[in-house]
Scaffold this active site. Sequence first.
Site, PDB file in Angstrom:
ATOM      1  N   GLN A 253       0.771  -1.240   0.000  1.00  0.00           N
ATOM      2  CA  GLN A 253       0.000   0.000   0.000  1.00  0.00           C
ATOM      3  C   GLN A 253       0.805   1.295   0.000  1.00  0.00           C
ATOM      4  O   GLN A 253       0.493   2.232  -0.732  1.00  0.00           O
ATOM      5  CB  GLN A 253      -0.966   0.026   1.195  1.00  0.00           C
ATOM      6  CG  GLN A 253      -1.867   1.238   1.165  1.00  0.00           C
ATOM      7  CD  GLN A 253      -2.816   1.381   2.340  1.00  0.00           C
ATOM      8  OE1 GLN A 253      -3.366   2.433   2.562  1.00  0.00           O
ATOM      9  NE2 GLN A 253      -3.038   0.330   3.098  1.00  0.00           N
TER      10      GLN A 253
ATOM     11  N   GLU B   4       1.359  -1.204   8.076  1.00  0.00           N
ATOM     12  CA  GLU B   4       0.565  -0.062   8.550  1.00  0.00           C
ATOM     13  C   GLU B   4       0.453   0.060  10.078  1.00  0.00           C
ATOM     14  O   GLU B   4       0.831   1.063  10.668  1.00  0.00           O
ATOM     15  CB  GLU B   4      -0.850  -0.180   7.942  1.00  0.00           C
ATOM     16  CG  GLU B   4      -1.884   0.765   8.502  1.00  0.00           C
ATOM     17  CD  GLU B   4      -1.633   2.213   8.131  1.00  0.00           C
ATOM     18  OE1 GLU B   4      -1.318   2.495   6.962  1.00  0.00           O
ATOM     19  OE2 GLU B   4      -1.756   3.077   9.024  1.00  0.00           O
TER      20      GLU B   4
ATOM     21  N   ASP C 105       0.666   3.925   5.860  1.00  0.00           N
ATOM     22  CA  ASP C 105       0.915   3.600   4.456  1.00  0.00           C
ATOM     23  C   ASP C 105       0.609   4.780   3.535  1.00  0.00           C
ATOM     24  O   ASP C 105       1.495   5.342   2.900  1.00  0.00           O
ATOM     25  CB  ASP C 105       0.031   2.419   4.042  1.00  0.00           C
ATOM     26  CG  ASP C 105       0.602   1.093   4.505  1.00  0.00           C
ATOM     27  OD1 ASP C 105       1.812   1.020   4.733  1.00  0.00           O
ATOM     28  OD2 ASP C 105      -0.165   0.126   4.639  1.00  0.00           O
TER      29      ASP C 105
ATOM     30  N   GLY D 264      -7.484  20.401  19.046  1.00  0.00           N
ATOM     31  CA  GLY D 264      -7.152  21.817  18.913  1.00  0.00           C
ATOM     32  C   GLY D 264      -7.661  22.632  20.077  1.00  0.00           C
ATOM     33  O   GLY D 264      -8.008  22.097  21.133  1.00  0.00           O
ATOM     34  N   GLY D 265      -7.724  23.944  19.877  1.00  0.00           N
ATOM     35  CA  GLY D 265      -8.084  24.856  20.963  1.00  0.00           C
ATOM     36  C   GLY D 265      -9.585  25.028  21.151  1.00  0.00           C
ATOM     37  O   GLY D 265     -10.019  25.712  22.071  1.00  0.00           O
TER      38      GLY D 265
HETATM   39  N1  CAO Z   1      11.799  -9.749  -9.605  1.00  0.00           N
HETATM   40  C1  CAO Z   1      12.512 -10.532  -8.749  1.00  0.00           C
HETATM   41  N2  CAO Z   1      12.486 -10.397  -7.417  1.00  0.00           N
HETATM   42  C2  CAO Z   1      11.677  -9.438  -6.909  1.00  0.00           C
HETATM   43  C3  CAO Z   1      10.904  -8.584  -7.735  1.00  0.00           C
HETATM   44  C4  CAO Z   1      10.994  -8.774  -9.136  1.00  0.00           C
HETATM   45  N3  CAO Z   1      10.291  -8.026  -9.988  1.00  0.00           N
HETATM   46  N4  CAO Z   1      10.212  -7.748  -6.938  1.00  0.00           N
HETATM   47  C5  CAO Z   1      10.536  -8.054  -5.668  1.00  0.00           C
HETATM   48  N5  CAO Z   1      11.421  -9.062  -5.641  1.00  0.00           N
HETATM   49  C6  CAO Z   1      12.035  -9.688  -4.471  1.00  0.00           C
HETATM   50  C7  CAO Z   1      12.877  -8.750  -3.669  1.00  0.00           C
HETATM   51  O1  CAO Z   1      14.108  -8.528  -4.284  1.00  0.00           O
HETATM   52  C8  CAO Z   1      12.971  -9.504  -2.353  1.00  0.00           C
HETATM   53  O2  CAO Z   1      13.961 -10.495  -2.462  1.00  0.00           O
HETATM   54  P1  CAO Z   1      15.068 -10.789  -1.312  1.00  0.00           P
HETATM   55  O3  CAO Z   1      14.288 -10.981  -0.034  1.00  0.00           O
HETATM   56  O4  CAO Z   1      15.719 -12.027  -1.813  1.00  0.00           O
HETATM   57  O5  CAO Z   1      15.969  -9.623  -1.232  1.00  0.00           O
HETATM   58  C9  CAO Z   1      11.633 -10.250  -2.287  1.00  0.00           C
HETATM   59  O6  CAO Z   1      11.026 -10.083  -3.568  1.00  0.00           O
HETATM   60  C10 CAO Z   1      10.646  -9.789  -1.236  1.00  0.00           C
HETATM   61  O7  CAO Z   1      10.599  -8.391  -1.113  1.00  0.00           O
HETATM   62  P2  CAO Z   1      10.207  -7.744   0.289  1.00  0.00           P
HETATM   63  O8  CAO Z   1      11.123  -8.266   1.342  1.00  0.00           O
HETATM   64  O9  CAO Z   1      10.113  -6.281   0.139  1.00  0.00           O
HETATM   65  O10 CAO Z   1       8.734  -8.326   0.491  1.00  0.00           O
HETATM   66  P3  CAO Z   1       8.060  -8.993   1.775  1.00  0.00           P
HETATM   67  O11 CAO Z   1       6.751  -9.461   1.278  1.00  0.00           O
HETATM   68  O12 CAO Z   1       8.913  -9.976   2.458  1.00  0.00           O
HETATM   69  O13 CAO Z   1       7.865  -7.770   2.788  1.00  0.00           O
HETATM   70  C11 CAO Z   1       7.052  -5.595   3.456  1.00  0.00           C
HETATM   71  C12 CAO Z   1       6.824  -6.857   2.596  1.00  0.00           C
HETATM   72  C13 CAO Z   1       5.980  -4.599   3.081  1.00  0.00           C
HETATM   73  C14 CAO Z   1       6.934  -5.940   4.937  1.00  0.00           C
HETATM   74  C15 CAO Z   1       8.455  -5.023   3.162  1.00  0.00           C
HETATM   75  O14 CAO Z   1       8.582  -4.830   1.779  1.00  0.00           O
HETATM   76  C16 CAO Z   1       8.753  -3.711   3.862  1.00  0.00           C
HETATM   77  O15 CAO Z   1       9.006  -3.668   5.066  1.00  0.00           O
HETATM   78  N6  CAO Z   1       8.747  -2.587   3.113  1.00  0.00           N
HETATM   79  C17 CAO Z   1       9.120  -1.301   3.636  1.00  0.00           C
HETATM   80  C18 CAO Z   1       8.039  -0.710   4.476  1.00  0.00           C
HETATM   81  C19 CAO Z   1       6.730  -0.611   3.765  1.00  0.00           C
HETATM   82  O16 CAO Z   1       6.580  -0.015   2.731  1.00  0.00           O
HETATM   83  N7  CAO Z   1       5.699  -1.155   4.396  1.00  0.00           N
HETATM   84  C20 CAO Z   1       4.322  -0.928   3.956  1.00  0.00           C
HETATM   85  C21 CAO Z   1       3.733  -2.078   3.354  1.00  0.00           C
HETATM   86  S1  CAO Z   1       1.998  -1.782   3.198  1.00  0.00           S
HETATM   87  O17 CAO Z   1       1.375  -2.035   4.724  1.00  0.00           O
END
Ligand code: CAO
Length: 424
Positions: free
Chosen positions: A16, A138, A167, A246-247
């Site tokens: 998101q 979030e 988010d 607020g106030g």
């Molecule tokens: N081709 C190949 N690999 C891809 C890719 C693509 N097009 N797009 C993503 N990937 C891979 C990434 O490189 C990553 O690989 P590694 O773990 O090997 O480095 C993997 O997909 C997973 O990516 P991720 O760690 O970002 O995803 P997740 O689902 O494990 O975590 C989240 C999700 C949201 C917790 C994490 O991305 C995060 O903390 N983001 C920052 C904070 C944020 O924006 N949070 C809000 C999310 S909405 O509530």
Amino acid sequence: MTALDGVRILDFTHVQSGPTCTQLLAWLGADVIKVERPGVGDITRGQLRDLPDADSLYFTMLNSNKRSLTLDTKNPEGKKVLEKLIGSCDVMVENFAPGALDRMGFSWDRIQEINPRIILASIKGFGPGPYEDCKVYENVAQCTGGAASTTGFRDGPPLVTGAQIGDSGTGLHLALGIVAALYHRTNTGRGQRVTAAMQDGVLNLCRVKLRDQQRLEHGPLKEYSQYGEGVPFDDTVPRAGNDSGGGQPGWILKCKGWETDPNAYVYFITQAPVWEKICDVIGKPEWKSDPDYATAPARLPRLKEVFDTIEAWTMTKDKFEVMEICNANDIPCGPILSMKELAEEPSLRATGTVVEVDHPTRGKYLTVGNPIKLSDSPTEVVRSPLLGEHSEEILRGVLGFDDETLEQVRSSGAIGEARREAAE
Ligand code: CAO
């Protein structure tokens, strides 16, 4: 011409926070290329599905006006395509977990080497510090950014809010940073890194509570209803229920029908300049000259009694009648509107704040339109793309690939199979 006409965004966002940022930029007219893993795509496509086999509303409402390119960026051929895209875009936006972009082989140094004019914009859960390596969603941001500890009632647990301030709030902050960096680039010719941490974004939106934290050192917070109730403050900002931040004191009051309708309530503000009008409207003209009620400071210790008395009046009217009577008297108030009421509200449809769009696999759906209105660059909301719907169009149109190069990339497995047929 749109406001961001000619700006091309390489959109590596998912879930998101990042997608809200790039959707805003797309609404402002940028060409947003959403890069997704072949066959998988943004995880939200399949989350909270209401219809089998159709992209979820979660996805469709966060990815309007974008183009979708499927690309495996861990595939060597895919990496080459990504390098070319970095060379052809103005901004790259990502909200991967900390370190993921580096692990993919695209550190900030490497990205700048490919394109010194590019702006790299990132959302992470936390800024530098003890939690910088943590994944964040979030509600974690709401809890660590000060929202949860200050939301809810004093005698209850911390609460998260329905507004996605972690988010969507951080996405909005990041979009502003990107637009500022684009402006800076027009003067300097250089790109730069823009980062927004969700904890920081939430805290920015909770600044009035940090204000109150400091005010506490100098005495009780007199506008909090606990002051009038004689409940002592400790050394941290308490949860304040529906007190105004607020106030001008306010509270949520019951209206006619509250026994059966969970949204038959109104937010009522006892704005000091219209106090006399409030007294007349609620049938308490004697309060206008009573020293216990005539001034705002005098009312602070008796806010509960004041709001109970106003509520005795609001309960005789429905929430829209209260709004009508109060507005005619310049008294600020607002009915508690349900999502159903908002979805059906004609004025929001008329301004494009709520929009109905058509989608090839899910049919018509409602989405929130651009809340930012520009007089010369109106937004036309376009449905979200199917997974890989624009892969070929982007590789040909943006990178200039011919049939042979395209076939080479396709046979490497780097872009997967596009779902063009569903769009046709
Ligand atoms: N081709 C190949 N690999 C891809 C890719 C693509 N097009 N797009 C993503 N990937 C891979 C990434 O490189 C990553 O690989 P590694 O773990 O090997 O480095 C993997 O997909 C997973 O990516 P991720 O760690 O970002 O995803 P997740 O689902 O494990 O975590 C989240 C999700 C949201 C917790 C994490 O991305 C995060 O903390 N983001 C920052 C904070 C944020 O924006 N949070 C809000 C999310 S909405 O509530």
